[in-house]
Design a protein around this motif. Structure first.
Motif, PDB file in Angstrom:
ATOM      1  N   MET A   1       0.846  -1.209   0.000  1.00 39.04           N
ATOM      2  CA  MET A   1       0.000   0.000   0.000  1.00 39.04           C
ATOM      3  C   MET A   1       0.875   1.250   0.000  1.00 39.04           C
ATOM      4  O   MET A   1       1.877   1.321   0.704  1.00 39.04           O
ATOM      5  CB  MET A   1      -0.909  -0.001   1.224  1.00 39.04           C
ATOM      6  N   ILE A   2       0.496   2.218  -0.810  1.00 36.02           N
ATOM      7  CA  ILE A   2       1.246   3.469  -0.913  1.00 36.02           C
ATOM      8  C   ILE A   2       0.811   4.392   0.222  1.00 36.02           C
ATOM      9  O   ILE A   2      -0.375   4.682   0.384  1.00 36.02           O
ATOM     10  CB  ILE A   2       0.980   4.156  -2.270  1.00 36.02           C
ATOM     11  N   ASP A   3       1.776   4.858   1.018  1.00 38.92           N
ATOM     12  CA  ASP A   3       1.452   5.793   2.090  1.00 38.92           C
ATOM     13  C   ASP A   3       1.074   7.141   1.477  1.00 38.92           C
ATOM     14  O   ASP A   3       1.493   7.473   0.354  1.00 38.92           O
ATOM     15  CB  ASP A   3       2.643   5.963   3.032  1.00 38.92           C
ATOM     16  N   ARG A   4       0.309   7.927   2.205  1.00 47.19           N
ATOM     17  CA  ARG A   4      -0.169   9.205   1.671  1.00 47.19           C
ATOM     18  C   ARG A   4       0.720  10.386   2.051  1.00 47.19           C
ATOM     19  O   ARG A   4       0.512  11.506   1.549  1.00 47.19           O
ATOM     20  CB  ARG A   4      -1.609   9.447   2.137  1.00 47.19           C
ATOM     21  N   LEU A   5       1.719  10.150   2.911  1.00 43.40           N
ATOM     22  CA  LEU A   5       2.664  11.193   3.294  1.00 43.40           C
ATOM     23  C   LEU A   5       4.075  10.690   3.056  1.00 43.40           C
ATOM     24  O   LEU A   5       4.518   9.739   3.703  1.00 43.40           O
ATOM     25  CB  LEU A   5       2.468  11.583   4.760  1.00 43.40           C
ATOM     26  N   TRP A  31       6.984   6.675   5.375  1.00 41.49           N
ATOM     27  CA  TRP A  31       7.413   6.480   3.977  1.00 41.49           C
ATOM     28  C   TRP A  31       8.581   7.422   3.703  1.00 41.49           C
ATOM     29  O   TRP A  31       8.416   8.635   3.710  1.00 41.49           O
ATOM     30  CB  TRP A  31       6.254   6.783   3.025  1.00 41.49           C
ATOM     31  N   ILE A  32       9.739   6.848   3.494  1.00 41.87           N
ATOM     32  CA  ILE A  32      10.957   7.628   3.292  1.00 41.87           C
ATOM     33  C   ILE A  32      11.475   7.410   1.875  1.00 41.87           C
ATOM     34  O   ILE A  32      11.612   6.265   1.424  1.00 41.87           O
ATOM     35  CB  ILE A  32      12.061   7.206   4.284  1.00 41.87           C
ATOM     36  N   GLN A  33      11.755   8.495   1.188  1.00 39.95           N
ATOM     37  CA  GLN A  33      12.449   8.404  -0.098  1.00 39.95           C
ATOM     38  C   GLN A  33      13.857   8.954   0.085  1.00 39.95           C
ATOM     39  O   GLN A  33      14.032  10.125   0.404  1.00 39.95           O
ATOM     40  CB  GLN A  33      11.715   9.192  -1.186  1.00 39.95           C
ATOM     41  N   LYS A  99       8.481  -5.120  -6.214  1.00 34.42           N
ATOM     42  CA  LYS A  99       8.927  -3.841  -5.670  1.00 34.42           C
ATOM     43  C   LYS A  99       8.046  -2.697  -6.154  1.00 34.42           C
ATOM     44  O   LYS A  99       7.479  -2.744  -7.247  1.00 34.42           O
ATOM     45  CB  LYS A  99      10.383  -3.560  -6.072  1.00 34.42           C
ATOM     46  N   ILE A 100       7.947  -1.667  -5.340  1.00 35.95           N
ATOM     47  CA  ILE A 100       7.194  -0.467  -5.690  1.00 35.95           C
ATOM     48  C   ILE A 100       8.042   0.402  -6.623  1.00 35.95           C
ATOM     49  O   ILE A 100       9.232   0.600  -6.375  1.00 35.95           O
ATOM     50  CB  ILE A 100       6.843   0.333  -4.431  1.00 35.95           C
ATOM     51  N   ILE A 101       7.438   0.893  -7.687  1.00 39.46           N
ATOM     52  CA  ILE A 101       8.126   1.857  -8.546  1.00 39.46           C
ATOM     53  C   ILE A 101       7.235   3.081  -8.719  1.00 39.46           C
ATOM     54  O   ILE A 101       6.092   2.982  -9.170  1.00 39.46           O
ATOM     55  CB  ILE A 101       8.488   1.279  -9.922  1.00 39.46           C
ATOM     56  N   ASN A 158      -6.719   5.363 -12.124  1.00 41.10           N
ATOM     57  CA  ASN A 158      -6.909   5.247 -10.667  1.00 41.10           C
ATOM     58  C   ASN A 158      -5.599   5.188  -9.891  1.00 41.10           C
ATOM     59  O   ASN A 158      -5.604   4.866  -8.714  1.00 41.10           O
ATOM     60  CB  ASN A 158      -7.736   3.997 -10.355  1.00 41.10           C
ATOM     61  N   ILE A 159      -4.496   5.483 -10.529  1.00 38.36           N
ATOM     62  CA  ILE A 159      -3.198   5.398  -9.866  1.00 38.36           C
ATOM     63  C   ILE A 159      -3.092   6.463  -8.770  1.00 38.36           C
ATOM     64  O   ILE A 159      -3.593   7.578  -8.932  1.00 38.36           O
ATOM     65  CB  ILE A 159      -2.064   5.566 -10.906  1.00 38.36           C
ATOM     66  N   PRO A 160      -2.467   6.143  -7.612  1.00 40.28           N
ATOM     67  CA  PRO A 160      -2.252   7.165  -6.588  1.00 40.28           C
ATOM     68  C   PRO A 160      -1.342   8.283  -7.109  1.00 40.28           C
ATOM     69  O   PRO A 160      -0.262   8.009  -7.639  1.00 40.28           O
ATOM     70  CB  PRO A 160      -1.573   6.399  -5.449  1.00 40.28           C
TER      71      PRO A 160
END
Length: 214
Positions: A1-5, A31-33, A99-101, A158-160
Protein backbone atom coordinates in the motif's frame (compact mmCIF):
# COMPACT_ATOMS: atom_id res chain seq x y z
CA UNK A 1 0.00 0.00 0.00
CA UNK A 2 1.25 3.47 -0.91
CA UNK A 3 1.45 5.79 2.09
CA UNK A 4 -0.17 9.21 1.67
CA UNK A 5 2.66 11.19 3.29
CA UNK A 6 6.13 10.89 1.75
CA UNK A 7 9.33 12.36 3.14
CA UNK A 8 12.02 13.09 0.54
CA UNK A 9 15.37 13.09 2.30
CA UNK A 10 17.55 16.14 2.27
CA UNK A 11 20.94 17.10 3.66
CA UNK A 12 22.36 20.50 4.45
CA UNK A 13 25.18 22.10 6.42
CA UNK A 14 23.58 21.14 9.73
CA UNK A 15 22.31 17.63 9.06
CA UNK A 16 22.99 14.59 6.88
CA UNK A 17 20.52 12.31 5.13
CA UNK A 18 20.58 9.59 7.77
CA UNK A 19 20.06 11.91 10.72
CA UNK A 20 17.26 13.70 8.88
CA UNK A 21 15.59 10.40 8.04
CA UNK A 22 15.85 9.19 11.62
CA UNK A 23 14.26 12.40 12.92
CA UNK A 24 11.29 11.96 10.58
CA UNK A 25 10.94 8.30 11.51
CA UNK A 26 10.99 9.14 15.20
CA UNK A 27 8.29 11.76 14.53
CA UNK A 28 6.02 9.14 12.98
CA UNK A 29 6.92 9.20 9.27
CA UNK A 30 6.15 5.91 7.51
CA UNK A 31 7.41 6.48 3.98
CA UNK A 32 10.96 7.63 3.29
CA UNK A 33 12.45 8.40 -0.10
CA UNK A 34 16.25 8.52 -0.02
CA UNK A 35 17.14 11.15 -2.59
CA UNK A 36 20.88 11.56 -3.10
CA UNK A 37 21.94 13.48 -6.18
CA UNK A 38 25.37 13.93 -7.77
CA UNK A 39 26.96 11.09 -5.80
CA UNK A 40 28.47 7.84 -7.13
CA UNK A 41 26.42 4.69 -6.82
CA UNK A 42 28.73 3.10 -4.24
CA UNK A 43 28.20 6.05 -1.88
CA UNK A 44 24.45 5.89 -2.40
CA UNK A 45 24.59 2.16 -1.67
CA UNK A 46 26.29 2.79 1.67
CA UNK A 47 23.71 5.41 2.67
CA UNK A 48 20.87 3.22 1.46
CA UNK A 49 21.97 0.26 3.59
CA UNK A 50 21.97 2.42 6.71
CA UNK A 51 18.66 4.07 5.77
CA UNK A 52 17.09 0.65 5.18
CA UNK A 53 18.14 -0.49 8.64
CA UNK A 54 16.53 2.63 10.14
CA UNK A 55 13.31 2.14 8.23
CA UNK A 56 13.07 -1.51 9.26
CA UNK A 57 13.56 -0.47 12.88
CA UNK A 58 10.54 1.84 12.62
CA UNK A 59 8.49 -0.51 10.39
CA UNK A 60 8.52 2.10 7.63
CA UNK A 61 9.05 1.84 3.88
CA UNK A 62 12.21 2.96 2.08
CA UNK A 63 12.12 4.09 -1.54
CA UNK A 64 15.39 4.84 -3.33
CA UNK A 65 15.33 7.78 -5.70
CA UNK A 66 16.85 6.52 -8.96
CA UNK A 67 19.48 3.72 -8.56
CA UNK A 68 17.27 0.63 -9.08
CA UNK A 69 20.34 -1.57 -8.66
CA UNK A 70 20.79 -0.16 -5.16
CA UNK A 71 17.13 -0.92 -4.46
CA UNK A 72 17.70 -4.50 -5.57
CA UNK A 73 20.98 -4.90 -3.67
CA UNK A 74 19.64 -3.84 -0.27
CA UNK A 75 16.09 -5.15 -0.76
CA UNK A 76 14.53 -1.73 -0.26
CA UNK A 77 10.79 -1.46 -0.75
CA UNK A 78 11.07 0.29 -4.08
CA UNK A 79 12.53 2.97 -6.30
CA UNK A 80 11.38 6.36 -7.59
CA UNK A 81 12.37 7.50 -11.07
CA UNK A 82 12.56 11.03 -12.40
CA UNK A 83 11.88 12.03 -15.97
CA UNK A 84 15.57 11.78 -16.88
CA UNK A 85 16.24 8.50 -15.08
CA UNK A 86 16.02 4.95 -16.43
CA UNK A 87 12.49 4.18 -17.60
CA UNK A 88 10.12 2.16 -15.46
CA UNK A 89 10.01 -0.86 -17.77
CA UNK A 90 13.78 -1.33 -17.59
CA UNK A 91 13.85 -0.59 -13.87
CA UNK A 92 11.22 -3.29 -13.33
CA UNK A 93 13.54 -5.81 -14.99
CA UNK A 94 16.15 -4.93 -12.37
CA UNK A 95 14.10 -4.69 -9.17
CA UNK A 96 11.47 -7.32 -9.93
CA UNK A 97 7.69 -7.36 -9.90
CA UNK A 98 7.31 -7.25 -6.12
CA UNK A 99 8.93 -3.84 -5.67
CA UNK A 100 7.19 -0.47 -5.69
CA UNK A 101 8.13 1.86 -8.55
CA UNK A 102 7.10 5.50 -8.56
CA UNK A 103 7.63 7.97 -11.37
CA UNK A 104 7.67 11.74 -11.66
CA UNK A 105 5.23 13.54 -13.96
CA UNK A 106 4.86 17.20 -14.88
CA UNK A 107 1.99 16.94 -17.37
CA UNK A 108 -1.00 14.69 -18.01
CA UNK A 109 0.92 13.13 -20.91
CA UNK A 110 3.79 12.35 -18.52
CA UNK A 111 1.33 10.77 -16.10
CA UNK A 112 -0.24 8.64 -18.82
CA UNK A 113 3.21 7.43 -19.85
CA UNK A 114 4.06 6.47 -16.28
CA UNK A 115 0.82 4.51 -16.02
CA UNK A 116 1.52 2.73 -19.30
CA UNK A 117 5.01 1.84 -18.10
CA UNK A 118 3.58 0.19 -15.00
CA UNK A 119 4.24 2.68 -12.21
CA UNK A 120 2.64 1.97 -8.83
CA UNK A 121 2.23 5.68 -8.07
CA UNK A 122 3.05 9.02 -9.67
CA UNK A 123 4.66 12.09 -8.12
CA UNK A 124 3.02 15.06 -9.89
CA UNK A 125 4.47 18.54 -9.76
CA UNK A 126 6.00 20.84 -8.91
CA UNK A 127 3.30 22.74 -7.08
CA UNK A 128 5.60 25.74 -6.76
CA UNK A 129 9.32 26.31 -7.38
CA UNK A 130 11.68 24.27 -5.24
CA UNK A 131 15.38 23.54 -5.54
CA UNK A 132 14.68 19.80 -5.26
CA UNK A 133 12.56 19.93 -8.43
CA UNK A 134 14.25 22.86 -10.20
CA UNK A 135 14.52 21.00 -13.52
CA UNK A 136 10.78 20.41 -13.78
CA UNK A 137 8.54 22.86 -15.59
CA UNK A 138 6.00 24.30 -15.75
CA UNK A 139 5.08 25.14 -12.18
CA UNK A 140 1.58 23.67 -11.80
CA UNK A 141 0.01 25.56 -8.92
CA UNK A 142 -3.45 24.67 -7.69
CA UNK A 143 -5.10 25.31 -11.07
CA UNK A 144 -2.62 23.03 -12.80
CA UNK A 145 -3.45 20.21 -10.39
CA UNK A 146 -7.18 20.75 -10.88
CA UNK A 147 -6.81 20.51 -14.65
CA UNK A 148 -4.61 17.42 -14.64
CA UNK A 149 -6.64 15.59 -12.01
CA UNK A 150 -9.82 16.27 -14.03
CA UNK A 151 -8.05 14.65 -16.99
CA UNK A 152 -7.05 11.72 -14.79
CA UNK A 153 -10.67 11.14 -13.76
CA UNK A 154 -11.96 11.50 -17.31
CA UNK A 155 -9.45 8.90 -18.47
CA UNK A 156 -10.50 6.51 -15.66
CA UNK A 157 -6.96 6.42 -14.29
CA UNK A 158 -6.91 5.25 -10.67
CA UNK A 159 -3.20 5.40 -9.87
CA UNK A 160 -2.25 7.16 -6.59
CA UNK A 161 -1.02 10.68 -7.41
CA UNK A 162 1.34 12.31 -4.91
CA UNK A 163 1.68 16.09 -5.02
CA UNK A 164 5.33 17.21 -5.01
CA UNK A 165 7.38 20.36 -5.13
CA UNK A 166 7.52 23.22 -2.65
CA UNK A 167 4.44 22.16 -0.69
CA UNK A 168 3.47 23.39 2.76
CA UNK A 169 0.95 21.84 5.17
CA UNK A 170 -1.39 24.75 4.44
CA UNK A 171 -1.63 23.59 0.82
CA UNK A 172 -3.01 20.18 1.73
CA UNK A 173 -6.78 20.87 2.18
CA UNK A 174 -7.20 22.47 -1.24
CA UNK A 175 -4.91 19.95 -2.93
CA UNK A 176 -6.90 17.04 -1.57
CA UNK A 177 -10.01 18.52 -3.17
CA UNK A 178 -8.37 18.08 -6.59
CA UNK A 179 -8.23 14.31 -6.06
CA UNK A 180 -4.57 13.79 -5.31
CA UNK A 181 -3.83 10.80 -3.09
CA UNK A 182 -1.23 12.44 -0.86
CA UNK A 183 1.79 14.71 -0.71
CA UNK A 184 5.57 14.63 -0.48
CA UNK A 185 7.51 17.00 1.77
CA UNK A 186 11.23 17.62 2.11
CA UNK A 187 12.69 20.82 3.55
CA UNK A 188 9.71 21.55 5.80
CA UNK A 189 10.41 18.30 7.69
CA UNK A 190 14.21 18.41 7.61
CA UNK A 191 15.83 19.30 10.91
CA UNK A 192 12.85 21.32 12.11
CA UNK A 193 11.29 21.70 15.55
CA UNK A 194 7.75 20.46 15.99
CA UNK A 195 8.01 17.70 13.40
CA UNK A 196 6.16 15.23 15.64
CA UNK A 197 3.11 17.47 15.88
CA UNK A 198 3.24 18.41 12.18
CA UNK A 199 3.33 14.81 10.98
CA UNK A 200 0.50 13.90 13.36
CA UNK A 201 -1.58 16.81 12.03
CA UNK A 202 -0.88 15.87 8.41
CA UNK A 203 -1.93 12.26 8.93
CA UNK A 204 -5.08 13.49 10.69
CA UNK A 205 -5.89 15.76 7.75
CA UNK A 206 -5.38 12.85 5.34
CA UNK A 207 -7.53 10.58 7.49
CA UNK A 208 -10.28 13.20 7.49
CA UNK A 209 -10.24 13.13 3.70
CA UNK A 210 -10.50 9.43 2.76
CA UNK A 211 -9.32 8.53 -0.71
CA UNK A 212 -11.90 6.73 -2.87
CA UNK A 213 -11.08 3.05 -3.25
CA UNK A 214 -12.92 2.63 -6.53
Amino acid sequence: MIDRLHYISQSNAEIGHLEAIEQVLQAGGKWIQLRVKDQPENEVLSLAKAANDLCKKFASKLIINDFPRVTKAIEADGTHLGSNDINIVNARLIVGNNKIIGGTANTFADLQKRVEEGANYVGLGPYRFTSTKKNLSPILGLEGYKKIMDQVRNANINIPVIAIGGLTPEDLPELLKTGVYGLALSGILTNKNGTNLLIKQLYQELQNHPFPTS
